[in-house]
Design a protein around this motif. Structure first.
Motif, PDB file in Angstrom:
ATOM      1  N   TRP A 164       0.787  -1.024  -0.072  1.00 24.21           N
ATOM      2  CA  TRP A 164       0.683  -0.084  -0.133  1.00 24.21           C
ATOM      3  C   TRP A 164       0.784   1.691  -0.336  1.00 24.21           C
ATOM      4  O   TRP A 164       0.319   2.259  -0.687  1.00 24.21           O
ATOM      5  N   TYR A 219     -18.908   8.698   3.333  1.00 23.64           N
ATOM      6  CA  TYR A 219     -18.974   8.456   4.918  1.00 23.64           C
ATOM      7  C   TYR A 219     -19.855   9.390   5.778  1.00 23.64           C
ATOM      8  O   TYR A 219     -20.753   9.583   6.632  1.00 23.64           O
ATOM      9  N   GLY A 222      -8.245   0.168   9.632  1.00 20.85           N
ATOM     10  CA  GLY A 222      -7.591   0.413   8.565  1.00 20.85           C
ATOM     11  C   GLY A 222      -7.458   1.971   8.284  1.00 20.85           C
ATOM     12  O   GLY A 222      -9.114   2.347   6.907  1.00 20.85           O
ATOM     13  N   ASP A 234      -4.146   2.207  12.183  1.00 23.32           N
ATOM     14  CA  ASP A 234      -3.536   1.818  10.421  1.00 23.32           C
ATOM     15  C   ASP A 234      -2.708   1.727  10.494  1.00 23.32           C
ATOM     16  O   ASP A 234      -1.408   1.963  11.805  1.00 23.32           O
ATOM     17  N   PHE A 235      -1.147   0.321   9.463  1.00 24.26           N
ATOM     18  CA  PHE A 235      -0.551   0.214   9.696  1.00 24.26           C
ATOM     19  C   PHE A 235       0.658   1.274   8.844  1.00 24.26           C
ATOM     20  O   PHE A 235       2.400   1.202   8.681  1.00 24.26           O
ATOM     21  N   ALA A 289      -3.563  -5.189  11.964  1.00 31.93           N
ATOM     22  CA  ALA A 289      -4.807  -5.019  11.896  1.00 31.93           C
ATOM     23  C   ALA A 289      -5.089  -6.633  12.863  1.00 31.93           C
ATOM     24  O   ALA A 289      -6.147  -6.300  13.875  1.00 31.93           O
ATOM     25  N   GLN A 290      -4.406  -7.114  12.551  1.00 31.98           N
ATOM     26  CA  GLN A 290      -4.092  -8.659  13.319  1.00 31.98           C
ATOM     27  C   GLN A 290      -3.318  -8.349  14.528  1.00 31.98           C
ATOM     28  O   GLN A 290      -3.685  -9.608  15.593  1.00 31.98           O
ATOM     29  N   PHE A 338     -13.797   0.024   7.127  1.00 32.79           N
ATOM     30  CA  PHE A 338     -14.350   0.514   6.193  1.00 32.79           C
ATOM     31  C   PHE A 338     -13.210   0.554   4.780  1.00 32.79           C
ATOM     32  O   PHE A 338     -12.414   0.701   4.418  1.00 32.79           O
ATOM     33  N   ASP A 339     -14.313  -0.057   3.831  1.00 34.26           N
ATOM     34  CA  ASP A 339     -13.374  -0.421   2.139  1.00 34.26           C
ATOM     35  C   ASP A 339     -12.082  -0.799   3.068  1.00 34.26           C
ATOM     36  O   ASP A 339     -11.140   0.472   1.674  1.00 34.26           O
ATOM     37  N   GLN A 344       1.212  -8.057   1.838  1.00 38.03           N
ATOM     38  CA  GLN A 344       1.327  -8.690   3.118  1.00 38.03           C
ATOM     39  C   GLN A 344       1.179 -10.103   3.220  1.00 38.03           C
ATOM     40  O   GLN A 344       1.366 -11.099   2.045  1.00 38.03           O
TER      41      GLN A 344
END
Ligand code: SAM
Length: 353
Positions: free
Chosen positions: A134, A153, A182, A205-206, A233-234, A247-248, A310
């Motif tokens: 990303w 949104y 995210g 967010d990463f 996220a993990q 969201f998306d 990832q």
């Protein structure tokens, strides 16, 4: 080998492609108009001659002449050939100007342009099969993503999506712990922080530059019940969340099952996970329309390479559809998945259990 060519079909296809090429150039022209603020400048001014627009904008009329010709032929600006004037109607202003309106398409255009600008890298990973993080994209891809999603949104999140979930709105009004995973530039986190001042929002967010942008956005909005952290996220820190949302972004993750599992583990037993994903049918055949054309393309050059870069690299794709998403959520341990709301571009899933 001899082949029978139906030249009528060739002509028909070539005609369609001319329309597509015209569209590609029009998107480019619309971005130029946005950067030069021409749509907003012309908005509300009524019909203008080329000279009047050159005076108003201080721009070179030679360039403006060509630009006006293209956007008029596209129908993005209204041309009167008798009076030789050009007008941005209120409808055109809503689509090409007036930042923050749900109909504004400029964020969409920025994402597309950012992909054309790095098309060599896109081709490289497309051919090799490798991932593309990303973080490898141009900053205008991140800003365009935020700009594209933000109006939707702003219009729907607090007004319809959260009220469509069982018992969530009351909890957020009373004061709850919210995780926005995210979160990108943090638009959704800031909207929730503003709407539910008794609640505490953690945006996760990463991508560190996005978290910096999110912090700046929160400071600008003057909200102090939101915090932003760089984490995956993990395995992001924290627990006992009442409400988690994505969201998306789930389909951009390498390990969406791992992410959903971690969400389940860090939610309270009666907590709710709201998953917002691009609208899609369950099979490719369901997605054979312009939105499918756009989302599969974005997925091919942004979402899928981001996931493949990832750990796990599931490559869910931006058109996974509710059935496939439900399988992912069930694998993570969630028992109940219900479509609570939808818009032409998004489906909103209520995930519990
Ligand atoms: C398409 S953007 C959506 C951003 C934001 N939610 C929005 O709707 O504007 C996807 C986001 O997911 C983030 N992301 C992808 N994989 C992630 C992971 N494994 N952990 C945390 N964030 C991740 C990216 O950094 C990016 O900000």
């Amino acid at each position: 080998m001899s082949e029978d060519i139906d030249f009528g079909k060739v002509e028909e296809l070539a005609g369609k492609v001319i329309g597509d090429v015209a569209g590609a150039m029009s998107v480019f022209m619309a971005v130029l108009g946005d950067k030069a603020k021409l749509f907003d400048l012309m908005d509300g001014k009524g019909p203008l001659t080329l000279e009047q627009l050159a005076d108003l904008s201080g721009m070179n009329s030679k360039y403006l002449h060509e630009w006006l010709g293209s956007v008029s032929a596209a129908g993005y600006v209204t041309y009167d050939p008798e009076k030789e004037t050009f007008e941005v109607t209120p409808e055109q202003a809503l689509v090409f100007g007036r930042e923050g309106q749900p109909a504004c398409m400029q964020g969409f255009f920025e994402i597309i342009l950012s992909q054309f600008a790095t098309h060599e890298k896109a081709a490289e990973v497309f051919i090799s099969g490798e991932g593309r993080p990303w973080s490898d994209h141009l900053p205008c891809c991140f800003c365009g993503t935020d700009r594209f999603f933000r109006p939707g949104y702003a219009a729907n999140l607090v007004a319809t999506w959260i009220p469509a979930l069982e018992g969530v709105e009351d909890k957020l009004k009373a004061g709850a712990k919210i995780a926005d995973i995210g979160c990108g530039h943090g638009t959704s986190s800031v909207l929730m922080a503003q709407a539910y001042p008794n609640s505490k929002v953690v945006g996760i967010d990463f991508h560190a530059p996005s978290i910096e942008a999110a912090k700046a956005k929160a400071a600008e909005a003057g909200v102090d019940n939101v915090e932003f952290i760089v984490a995956k996220a993990q395995d992001y820190p924290g627990d006992d969340f009442d409400f988690a949302c994505i969201f998306d972004a789930l389909h951009d993750m390498g390990d969406p099952v791992g992410a959903a599992r971690h969400i389940r583990e860090t939610l309270k037993d009666d907590g709710t996970f709201m998953l917002v994903e691009p609208m899609a049918g369950d099979s490719m055949a369901d997605n054979m329309h312009p939105m499918g054309q756009i989302f599969y393309a974005a997925s091919c050059v942004v979402c899928t390479p981001a996931s493949l870069a990832q750990e796990v690299g599931l490559g869910l794709g931006a058109q996974a559809g509710q059935k496939r998403l439900t399988e992912v959520l069930n694998e993570a341990g969630f028992e109940n998945v219900r479509r609570a709301a939808e818009t032409p571009t998004n489906m909103v899933l209520e995930v519990t259990g």
